[in-house]
Design a protein around this motif. Structure first.
Motif, PDB file in Angstrom:
ATOM      1  N   ALA A   1      41.611  41.285  -4.239  1.00  0.00           N
ATOM      2  CA  ALA A   1      40.306  41.068  -4.867  1.00  0.00           C
ATOM      3  C   ALA A   1      39.176  40.979  -3.854  1.00  0.00           C
ATOM      4  CB  ALA A   1      40.348  39.778  -5.695  1.00  0.00           C
ATOM      5  N   VAL A   2      39.501  41.091  -2.563  1.00  0.00           N
ATOM      6  CA  VAL A   2      38.491  41.008  -1.509  1.00  0.00           C
ATOM      7  C   VAL A   2      38.316  42.352  -0.817  1.00  0.00           C
ATOM      8  CG1 VAL A   2      37.766  39.805   0.583  1.00  0.00           C
ATOM      9  CG2 VAL A   2      39.099  38.583  -1.147  1.00  0.00           C
ATOM     10  N   ALA A   3      39.432  42.958  -0.416  1.00  0.00           N
ATOM     11  CA  ALA A   3      39.368  44.208   0.349  1.00  0.00           C
ATOM     12  C   ALA A   3      38.800  45.358  -0.472  1.00  0.00           C
ATOM     13  CB  ALA A   3      40.765  44.558   0.864  1.00  0.00           C
ATOM     14  N   LEU A   4      39.211  45.474  -1.741  1.00  0.00           N
ATOM     15  CA  LEU A   4      38.727  46.590  -2.554  1.00  0.00           C
ATOM     16  C   LEU A   4      37.230  46.518  -2.831  1.00  0.00           C
ATOM     17  CD1 LEU A   4      41.749  47.182  -2.722  1.00  0.00           C
ATOM     18  CD2 LEU A   4      41.429  47.790  -5.119  1.00  0.00           C
ATOM     19  N   PRO A   5      36.675  45.365  -3.205  1.00  0.00           N
ATOM     20  CA  PRO A   5      35.218  45.302  -3.349  1.00  0.00           C
ATOM     21  C   PRO A   5      34.478  45.562  -2.040  1.00  0.00           C
ATOM     22  CG  PRO A   5      36.236  43.478  -4.510  1.00  0.00           C
ATOM     23  CD  PRO A   5      37.321  44.141  -3.707  1.00  0.00           C
ATOM     24  N   LEU A   6      35.034  45.122  -0.907  1.00  0.00           N
ATOM     25  CA  LEU A   6      34.387  45.364   0.374  1.00  0.00           C
ATOM     26  C   LEU A   6      34.291  46.858   0.657  1.00  0.00           C
ATOM     27  CD1 LEU A   6      33.244  44.287   3.062  1.00  0.00           C
ATOM     28  CD2 LEU A   6      35.582  44.261   3.949  1.00  0.00           C
ATOM     29  N   ALA A   7      35.349  47.601   0.353  1.00  0.00           N
ATOM     30  CA  ALA A   7      35.325  49.048   0.552  1.00  0.00           C
ATOM     31  C   ALA A   7      34.446  49.728  -0.484  1.00  0.00           C
ATOM     32  CB  ALA A   7      36.744  49.607   0.480  1.00  0.00           C
ATOM     33  N   SER A   8      34.547  49.275  -1.730  1.00  0.00           N
ATOM     34  CA  SER A   8      33.867  49.951  -2.837  1.00  0.00           C
ATOM     35  C   SER A   8      32.354  49.905  -2.722  1.00  0.00           C
ATOM     36  CB  SER A   8      34.303  49.307  -4.162  1.00  0.00           C
ATOM     37  OG  SER A   8      33.546  49.803  -5.241  1.00  0.00           O
ATOM     38  N   VAL A   9      31.818  48.760  -2.317  1.00  0.00           N
ATOM     39  CA  VAL A   9      30.372  48.562  -2.392  1.00  0.00           C
ATOM     40  C   VAL A   9      29.604  49.435  -1.408  1.00  0.00           C
ATOM     41  CG1 VAL A   9      30.156  46.701  -0.695  1.00  0.00           C
ATOM     42  CG2 VAL A   9      28.679  46.717  -2.730  1.00  0.00           C
ATOM     43  N   TRP A  10      30.277  49.979  -0.400  1.00  0.00           N
ATOM     44  CA  TRP A  10      29.601  50.796   0.601  1.00  0.00           C
ATOM     45  C   TRP A  10      29.525  52.273   0.216  1.00  0.00           C
ATOM     46  CZ3 TRP A  10      26.609  49.475   4.528  1.00  0.00           C
ATOM     47  CH2 TRP A  10      26.700  48.188   5.036  1.00  0.00           C
ATOM     48  N   TYR A  11      30.213  52.679  -0.857  1.00  0.00           N
ATOM     49  CA  TYR A  11      30.319  54.101  -1.159  1.00  0.00           C
ATOM     50  C   TYR A  11      29.740  54.429  -2.528  1.00  0.00           C
ATOM     51  CZ  TYR A  11      33.065  54.680   3.019  1.00  0.00           C
ATOM     52  OH  TYR A  11      33.441  54.709   4.344  1.00  0.00           O
ATOM     53  N   PRO A  12      29.091  55.608  -2.639  1.00  0.00           N
ATOM     54  CA  PRO A  12      28.517  56.027  -3.921  1.00  0.00           C
ATOM     55  C   PRO A  12      29.613  56.361  -4.920  1.00  0.00           C
ATOM     56  CG  PRO A  12      28.352  57.799  -2.308  1.00  0.00           C
ATOM     57  CD  PRO A  12      28.838  56.597  -1.569  1.00  0.00           C
ATOM     58  N   PRO A  13      29.262  56.465  -6.202  1.00  0.00           N
ATOM     59  CA  PRO A  13      30.278  56.672  -7.244  1.00  0.00           C
ATOM     60  C   PRO A  13      31.195  57.860  -7.009  1.00  0.00           C
ATOM     61  CG  PRO A  13      28.179  56.106  -8.248  1.00  0.00           C
ATOM     62  CD  PRO A  13      27.914  56.280  -6.776  1.00  0.00           C
ATOM     63  N   ARG A  14      30.679  58.970  -6.456  1.00  0.00           N
ATOM     64  CA  ARG A  14      31.523  60.161  -6.322  1.00  0.00           C
ATOM     65  C   ARG A  14      32.608  60.001  -5.263  1.00  0.00           C
ATOM     66  NH1 ARG A  14      26.711  61.250  -3.790  1.00  0.00           N
ATOM     67  NH2 ARG A  14      26.772  62.112  -1.662  1.00  0.00           N
ATOM     68  N   TYR A  15      32.502  58.952  -4.423  1.00  0.00           N
ATOM     69  CA  TYR A  15      33.511  58.724  -3.384  1.00  0.00           C
ATOM     70  C   TYR A  15      34.307  57.446  -3.610  1.00  0.00           C
ATOM     71  CZ  TYR A  15      31.063  62.381  -0.798  1.00  0.00           C
ATOM     72  OH  TYR A  15      30.496  63.579  -0.424  1.00  0.00           O
ATOM     73  N   GLN A  16      34.163  56.836  -4.789  1.00  0.00           N
ATOM     74  CA  GLN A  16      34.870  55.586  -5.046  1.00  0.00           C
ATOM     75  C   GLN A  16      36.388  55.760  -4.990  1.00  0.00           C
ATOM     76  OE1 GLN A  16      33.798  52.177  -5.910  1.00  0.00           O
ATOM     77  NE2 GLN A  16      32.134  53.034  -4.693  1.00  0.00           N
ATOM     78  N   GLY A  17      36.887  56.838  -5.594  1.00  0.00           N
ATOM     79  CA  GLY A  17      38.330  57.041  -5.619  1.00  0.00           C
ATOM     80  C   GLY A  17      38.913  57.179  -4.229  1.00  0.00           C
ATOM     81  N   THR A  18      38.222  57.933  -3.368  1.00  0.00           N
ATOM     82  CA  THR A  18      38.718  58.123  -2.006  1.00  0.00           C
ATOM     83  C   THR A  18      38.677  56.814  -1.222  1.00  0.00           C
ATOM     84  OG1 THR A  18      37.913  60.397  -2.038  1.00  0.00           O
ATOM     85  CG2 THR A  18      38.422  59.446   0.114  1.00  0.00           C
ATOM     86  N   ALA A  19      37.563  56.107  -1.327  1.00  0.00           N
ATOM     87  CA  ALA A  19      37.409  54.852  -0.580  1.00  0.00           C
ATOM     88  C   ALA A  19      38.441  53.820  -1.022  1.00  0.00           C
ATOM     89  CB  ALA A  19      36.003  54.308  -0.750  1.00  0.00           C
ATOM     90  N   LEU A  20      38.604  53.673  -2.336  1.00  0.00           N
ATOM     91  CA  LEU A  20      39.565  52.692  -2.838  1.00  0.00           C
ATOM     92  C   LEU A  20      40.998  53.119  -2.545  1.00  0.00           C
ATOM     93  CD1 LEU A  20      37.946  51.721  -6.259  1.00  0.00           C
ATOM     94  CD2 LEU A  20      37.965  50.415  -4.144  1.00  0.00           C
TER      95      LEU A  20
END
Length: 394
Positions: free
Chosen positions: A120-139
């Motif tokens: 619940a910490v690592a995924l939001p940290l990665a997610s918030v830096w990337y735009p919607p079209r790159y969410q899947g890759t970042a997560l």
């Protein structure tokens, strides 16, 4: 990978999120690979072993909700640092105080549960830096940190044989400290974060049948994955008399397979639809664990069956999370916490039920048989959801 992804977001923070997630998951399931040595020293029966190795999984499930709420208030970087320091201090105190009773080990399980909340910490940290079209890759990159469960199985049993299980808990602080230093250097707190959801926003979600369906689906796929990751070292040792290090290596191999196949499950769901993918996955998983419940006569057959089972569950993990933003596009954060918690609860059930089955019947078969039935029930549920959700979309 889209070349634009390399220019988007903040790559050092993404790397930091992956490293934090990886070592945290390694520590989260540490009692499983150490379970053989701990049970020998503390004279634990099968049910006690199952409950002990399952407790950090349950603790991590509950603490994920708390960690997610703290992330909304203080930010993911600050919460990650505080959680990592807490785990390091907890393991250091454990090594210093040297607990040698069954009840005292539940303090250790709680400490390891804090590491399990890293989801619940690592995924939001990665997610918030990337735009919607790159969410899947970042997560996907950050989420690959669940491979840390395999590292525990690979190294912990052999180290325990050389230096003792208590010293392994102390040695676990070294990679945690190294990653904490790297995290402090690499990770950046996002300048802006999504607004914290109000308590009133939880009501409609919890009343939704779709929310509970996704929670159930993930409790089967990720619950199966993490439950087996925590328990298989004990199973291979007890059922097929493998040496602890060999049993750990077998567990690590199948866990690695389940970890890195997860993005393929998401891609499969993108291609044929999340519900169709899960219908297939649950059906196949049910057949595999039904076969395992018969008590395969050879460790080679068992290893092959668990390898296929872990691959299937890993595909399911990716497929379930493909459905989350589709079914709840405005409440992804809340759903991530709830679904993640349900996955941990499922892992606690599987690991503890296998130990209980062994203790009461002398065989692990009933535990795997019931899990196979759960997979078939999930197949039926997702079939019903597919019909309803498709009808509503038309």
């Amino acid at each position: 990978m889209d070349k634009g992804f390399l220019k988007a977001g903040h790559a050092p923070t993404l790397l930091a999120a992956f490293l934090y997630f990886d070592v945290s998951f390694m520590v989260w399931v540490l009692l499983g690979p150490l379970g053989i040595s701990i049970a020998h020293d503390l004279h634990l029966n099968a049910a006690q072993k199952g409950l002990l190795v399952a407790t950090p999984v349950l603790a991590g499930a509950g603490l994920r909700v708390i960690a997610g709420a703290l992330v909304d208030v203080f930010g993911p970087r600050r919460v990650a640092i505080a959680a990592q320091v807490s785990v390091i201090l907890g393991l250091w105190l454990t090594w210093l105080l040297a607990p040698h009773s069954y009840l005292s080990m539940f303090w250790v399980a709680l400490v390891l549960g804090i590491a399990g909340a890293s989801f619940a910490v690592a995924l939001p940290l990665a997610s918030v830096w990337y735009p919607p079209r790159y969410q899947g890759t970042a997560l996907g990159i950050a989420g690959a940190g669940n491979s840390g469960t395999a590292l525990a199985s690979l190294f912990a049993p052999g180290l325990a044989a050389m230096v003792g299980w208590l010293n392994v808990l102390g040695l676990a602080t070294l990679p945690l400290i190294a990653v904490l230093i790297a995290f402090l250097c690499l990770a950046r707190e996002p300048a802006s974060r999504p607004s914290m959801p109000s308590l009133s926003s939880w009501g409609p979600i919890l009343k939704s049948g779709g929310c509970w369906a996704l929670m159930f689906f993930y409790s089967v796929t990720f619950g199966g994955f993490v439950g087996l990751a925590a328990f298989l070292t004990i199973y291979f040792n007890d059922q097929y008399h493998l040496a602890p290090a060999t049993a750990g290596a077998c567990t690590a191999f199948v866990v690695f397979a389940g970890s890195f196949i997860r993005p393929v499950g998401g891609a499969l769901a993108d291609r044929i639809g999340g519900t169709k993918a899960l219908m297939l996955i649950y059906g196949v998983a049910g057949l595999i664990f039904l076969l395992i419940s018969t008590g395969l006569p050879s460790v080679f057959l068992a290893f092959g069956a668990f390898f296929l089972g872990m691959v299937t569950l890993g595909l399911g993990n990716g497929a379930v999370f493909q459905l989350v933003p589709i079914r709840f596009p405005q409440q992804v954060g809340i759903l991530t916490g709830l679904v993640g918690m349900a996955g941990g609860v499922g892992g606690f059930y599987l690991a503890s039920s296998l130990g209980a089955a062994r203790q009461t019947t002398g065989s692990y078969g009933p535990g795997f048989f019931i899990f196979a039935l759960v997979c078939f029930v999930a197949c039926g549920c997702v079939t019903g959801c597919h019909a309803r959700w498709t009808e509503r979309a038309q």
